[in-house]
Design a protein around this motif. Structure first.
Motif, PDB file in Angstrom:
ATOM      1  N   VAL A   1      41.361  28.031  36.472  1.00  0.00           N
ATOM      2  CA  VAL A   1      41.741  27.205  35.325  1.00  0.00           C
ATOM      3  C   VAL A   1      42.968  27.803  34.645  1.00  0.00           C
ATOM      4  CG1 VAL A   1      41.016  26.466  33.007  1.00  0.00           C
ATOM      5  CG2 VAL A   1      39.456  26.219  34.939  1.00  0.00           C
ATOM      6  N   ALA A   2      43.007  29.128  34.506  1.00  0.00           N
ATOM      7  CA  ALA A   2      44.160  29.789  33.886  1.00  0.00           C
ATOM      8  C   ALA A   2      45.422  29.573  34.717  1.00  0.00           C
ATOM      9  CB  ALA A   2      43.878  31.284  33.714  1.00  0.00           C
ATOM     10  N   VAL A   3      45.302  29.711  36.033  1.00  0.00           N
ATOM     11  CA  VAL A   3      46.459  29.492  36.914  1.00  0.00           C
ATOM     12  C   VAL A   3      46.944  28.048  36.792  1.00  0.00           C
ATOM     13  CG1 VAL A   3      47.146  29.315  39.350  1.00  0.00           C
ATOM     14  CG2 VAL A   3      45.903  31.329  38.540  1.00  0.00           C
ATOM     15  N   CYS A   4      46.013  27.105  36.785  1.00  0.00           N
ATOM     16  CA  CYS A   4      46.392  25.693  36.664  1.00  0.00           C
ATOM     17  C   CYS A   4      47.020  25.394  35.307  1.00  0.00           C
ATOM     18  CB  CYS A   4      45.180  24.801  36.902  1.00  0.00           C
ATOM     19  SG  CYS A   4      44.629  24.804  38.614  1.00  0.00           S
ATOM     20  N   ALA A   5      46.523  26.042  34.262  1.00  0.00           N
ATOM     21  CA  ALA A   5      47.110  25.846  32.935  1.00  0.00           C
ATOM     22  C   ALA A   5      48.550  26.360  32.905  1.00  0.00           C
ATOM     23  CB  ALA A   5      46.271  26.552  31.880  1.00  0.00           C
ATOM     24  N   VAL A   6      48.787  27.526  33.498  1.00  0.00           N
ATOM     25  CA  VAL A   6      50.151  28.068  33.560  1.00  0.00           C
ATOM     26  C   VAL A   6      51.055  27.137  34.368  1.00  0.00           C
ATOM     27  CG1 VAL A   6      51.549  29.986  34.448  1.00  0.00           C
ATOM     28  CG2 VAL A   6      49.445  30.457  33.184  1.00  0.00           C
TER      29      VAL A   6
ATOM     30  N   GLY B   1      37.672  22.710  27.226  1.00  0.00           N
ATOM     31  CA  GLY B   1      36.453  22.137  27.803  1.00  0.00           C
ATOM     32  C   GLY B   1      35.741  23.106  28.724  1.00  0.00           C
ATOM     33  N   TYR B   2      36.519  23.881  29.458  1.00  0.00           N
ATOM     34  CA  TYR B   2      35.919  24.831  30.403  1.00  0.00           C
ATOM     35  C   TYR B   2      35.569  26.175  29.771  1.00  0.00           C
ATOM     36  CZ  TYR B   2      37.183  21.635  34.128  1.00  0.00           C
ATOM     37  OH  TYR B   2      37.274  20.546  34.931  1.00  0.00           O
ATOM     38  N   LEU B   3      36.011  26.422  28.545  1.00  0.00           N
ATOM     39  CA  LEU B   3      35.695  27.696  27.892  1.00  0.00           C
ATOM     40  C   LEU B   3      34.193  27.878  27.655  1.00  0.00           C
ATOM     41  CD1 LEU B   3      38.513  28.356  25.285  1.00  0.00           C
ATOM     42  CD2 LEU B   3      38.036  29.579  27.397  1.00  0.00           C
ATOM     43  N   ASN B   4      33.445  26.780  27.663  1.00  0.00           N
ATOM     44  CA  ASN B   4      31.993  26.892  27.492  1.00  0.00           C
ATOM     45  C   ASN B   4      31.367  27.750  28.581  1.00  0.00           C
ATOM     46  OD1 ASN B   4      31.485  25.339  25.115  1.00  0.00           O
ATOM     47  ND2 ASN B   4      32.046  23.541  26.301  1.00  0.00           N
ATOM     48  N   PHE B   5      32.009  27.834  29.741  1.00  0.00           N
ATOM     49  CA  PHE B   5      31.496  28.683  30.810  1.00  0.00           C
ATOM     50  C   PHE B   5      31.520  30.166  30.417  1.00  0.00           C
ATOM     51  CE2 PHE B   5      32.668  25.158  33.804  1.00  0.00           C
ATOM     52  CZ  PHE B   5      31.365  24.885  34.185  1.00  0.00           C
ATOM     53  N   CYS B   6      32.359  30.532  29.464  1.00  0.00           N
ATOM     54  CA  CYS B   6      32.465  31.933  29.055  1.00  0.00           C
ATOM     55  C   CYS B   6      31.195  32.448  28.380  1.00  0.00           C
ATOM     56  CB  CYS B   6      33.654  32.124  28.116  1.00  0.00           C
ATOM     57  SG  CYS B   6      35.238  31.890  28.933  1.00  0.00           S
ATOM     58  N   ILE B   7      30.329  31.551  27.954  1.00  0.00           N
ATOM     59  CA  ILE B   7      29.097  31.985  27.293  1.00  0.00           C
ATOM     60  C   ILE B   7      28.005  32.304  28.312  1.00  0.00           C
ATOM     61  CG2 ILE B   7      27.870  29.809  26.910  1.00  0.00           C
ATOM     62  CD1 ILE B   7      27.652  30.832  23.919  1.00  0.00           C
ATOM     63  N   LEU B   8      28.221  32.016  29.578  1.00  0.00           N
ATOM     64  CA  LEU B   8      27.190  32.257  30.593  1.00  0.00           C
ATOM     65  C   LEU B   8      26.795  33.731  30.735  1.00  0.00           C
ATOM     66  CD1 LEU B   8      28.217  29.626  33.240  1.00  0.00           C
ATOM     67  CD2 LEU B   8      26.267  29.561  31.700  1.00  0.00           C
TER      68      LEU B   8
ATOM     69  N   ILE C   1      30.415  35.847  39.437  1.00  0.00           N
ATOM     70  CA  ILE C   1      31.652  35.956  40.213  1.00  0.00           C
ATOM     71  C   ILE C   1      32.296  34.582  40.379  1.00  0.00           C
ATOM     72  CG2 ILE C   1      32.599  36.536  42.490  1.00  0.00           C
ATOM     73  CD1 ILE C   1      30.393  38.733  42.621  1.00  0.00           C
ATOM     74  N   CYS C   2      31.483  33.571  40.657  1.00  0.00           N
ATOM     75  CA  CYS C   2      32.008  32.203  40.805  1.00  0.00           C
ATOM     76  C   CYS C   2      32.589  31.685  39.499  1.00  0.00           C
ATOM     77  CB  CYS C   2      30.908  31.267  41.292  1.00  0.00           C
ATOM     78  SG  CYS C   2      30.423  31.548  42.997  1.00  0.00           S
ATOM     79  N   VAL C   3      31.912  31.966  38.386  1.00  0.00           N
ATOM     80  CA  VAL C   3      32.414  31.522  37.083  1.00  0.00           C
ATOM     81  C   VAL C   3      33.735  32.215  36.760  1.00  0.00           C
ATOM     82  CG1 VAL C   3      31.971  31.578  34.592  1.00  0.00           C
ATOM     83  CG2 VAL C   3      30.175  30.846  36.163  1.00  0.00           C
ATOM     84  N   VAL C   4      33.819  33.507  37.015  1.00  0.00           N
ATOM     85  CA  VAL C   4      35.064  34.245  36.765  1.00  0.00           C
ATOM     86  C   VAL C   4      36.189  33.700  37.651  1.00  0.00           C
ATOM     87  CG1 VAL C   4      36.191  36.504  36.980  1.00  0.00           C
ATOM     88  CG2 VAL C   4      33.942  36.338  35.909  1.00  0.00           C
ATOM     89  N   ALA C   5      35.891  33.454  38.910  1.00  0.00           N
ATOM     90  CA  ALA C   5      36.899  32.897  39.824  1.00  0.00           C
ATOM     91  C   ALA C   5      37.356  31.523  39.344  1.00  0.00           C
ATOM     92  CB  ALA C   5      36.333  32.811  41.240  1.00  0.00           C
TER      93      ALA C   5
ATOM     94  N   MET D   1      37.287  30.373  36.235  1.00  0.00           N
ATOM     95  CA  MET D   1      38.082  30.517  35.015  1.00  0.00           C
ATOM     96  C   MET D   1      39.489  31.032  35.318  1.00  0.00           C
ATOM     97  SD  MET D   1      36.239  29.191  32.757  1.00  0.00           S
ATOM     98  CE  MET D   1      37.221  29.517  31.329  1.00  0.00           C
ATOM     99  N   LEU D   2      39.603  31.905  36.316  1.00  0.00           N
ATOM    100  CA  LEU D   2      40.937  32.353  36.734  1.00  0.00           C
ATOM    101  C   LEU D   2      41.724  31.184  37.302  1.00  0.00           C
ATOM    102  CD1 LEU D   2      40.124  35.835  38.330  1.00  0.00           C
ATOM    103  CD2 LEU D   2      41.385  35.382  36.208  1.00  0.00           C
TER     104      LEU D   2
END
Length: 187
Positions: free
Chosen positions: A97-102, A120-127, A88-92, A94-95
Motif C-alpha cells: 500500500v505504501a509503495v502504491c501510494a508513493v 482505509g487500510y490503516l485499520n490493519f495496523c491494529i491487528l 507477515i502478510c499484513v506487513v507485506a 501495508m508495504l
C-alpha cells in the motif's frame, strides 16, 4: 540455577522485571479498553462522521490509544509476532500500500483519493495489538459480546426508526397521510 543441595531453584525476578510486568499488565488493560471502545464506535456510529471534529474522531482516538498502550506488549511479544504468517502478510500488504501510494503521488493522482485509500487500510495496523491484547479468552468473549450487543442495539434503533412515521405523536406525518387519503378519494 542449582543450589548447594543440588536442587533447582527459581530465580527471583528483579525489581525492574516485576515493575515491567505490572506496568505491562496495566497497559494491556488500557489497550483492551480502548480496543473495546474502538469496536463499539465502529458498531454503533457507522462511518464515524457523527463524532468527527476536523480530521479527528473518537475512532481515531481509540485506535491510536489502543496501539499506544499496547506498545509494551508488542515489544514483549515481538518474537512471537514476527513468526506468525498472518502478521507477515499484513506487513507485506501495508508495504505494498505504501509503495502504491508513493507511485500514485509521483504519478500525479489526486491526494484525497490516495489518502482515502491509505487511511482505509490503516485499520490493519491494529491487528498486532489485537493479537497481543486478546490472548485471554475472557477478553475475546467480552469483545464479541459487546459487538453483538451493539449490533442488536443498532438493529432495534433501525426498526424503531423505520416505523417512526407511524408513531401517534408524529402529527405532521399523520396529517399528510389523511390529506393523501382525502385527495385520493376525491379523484
Amino acid at each position: 540455577s542449582i543450589d548447594q543441595k543440588g536442587c533447582q531453584t527459581v530465580a527471583k525476578p528483579s525489581r525492574f522485571s516485576a515493575f515491567f510486568e505490572k506496568q505491562t499488565e496495566l497497559f494491556s488493560k488500557l489497550s483492551f479498553a480502548m480496543l473495546l471502545l474502538y469496536f463499539l464506535d465502529i458498531a454503533l456510529l457507522g462511518t464515524g462522521a457523527i463524532t468527527k471534529v476536523g480530521i479527528f474522531s473518537t475512532r481515531i482516538l481509540f485506535f491510536g490509544l489502543s496501539i499506544l498502550f499496547s506498545l509494551p506488549l508488542l515489544v514483549k511479544n515481538l518474537k512471537d509476532l514476527i513468526r506468525q504468517p498472518f502478521v507477515i502478510c499484513v506487513v507485506a500488504f501495508m508495504l505494498w500500500v505504501a509503495v502504491c501510494a508513493v507511485r500514485g503521488i509521483l504519478g500525479g493522482n489526486a491526494m484525497n483519493i490516495i489518502k482515502t485509500d491509505v487511511f482505509g487500510y490503516l485499520n490493519f495496523c491494529i491487528l498486532p495489538t489485537m493479537l497481543c491484547v486478546l490472548k485471554d479468552d475472557r477478553r475475546f468473549q467480552l469483545l464479541r459480546k459487546a459487538v453483538i450487543g451493539a449490533c442488536l442495539v443498532m438493529a432495534a434503533v433501525a426498526i424503531v426508526l423505520s416505523f417512526f412515521p407511524f408513531f401517534p405523536n408524529n402529527i405532521s406525518s399523520i396529517q399528510k397521510r389523511k390529506n393523501t387519503i382525502l385527495l385520493t378519494n376525491i379523484h
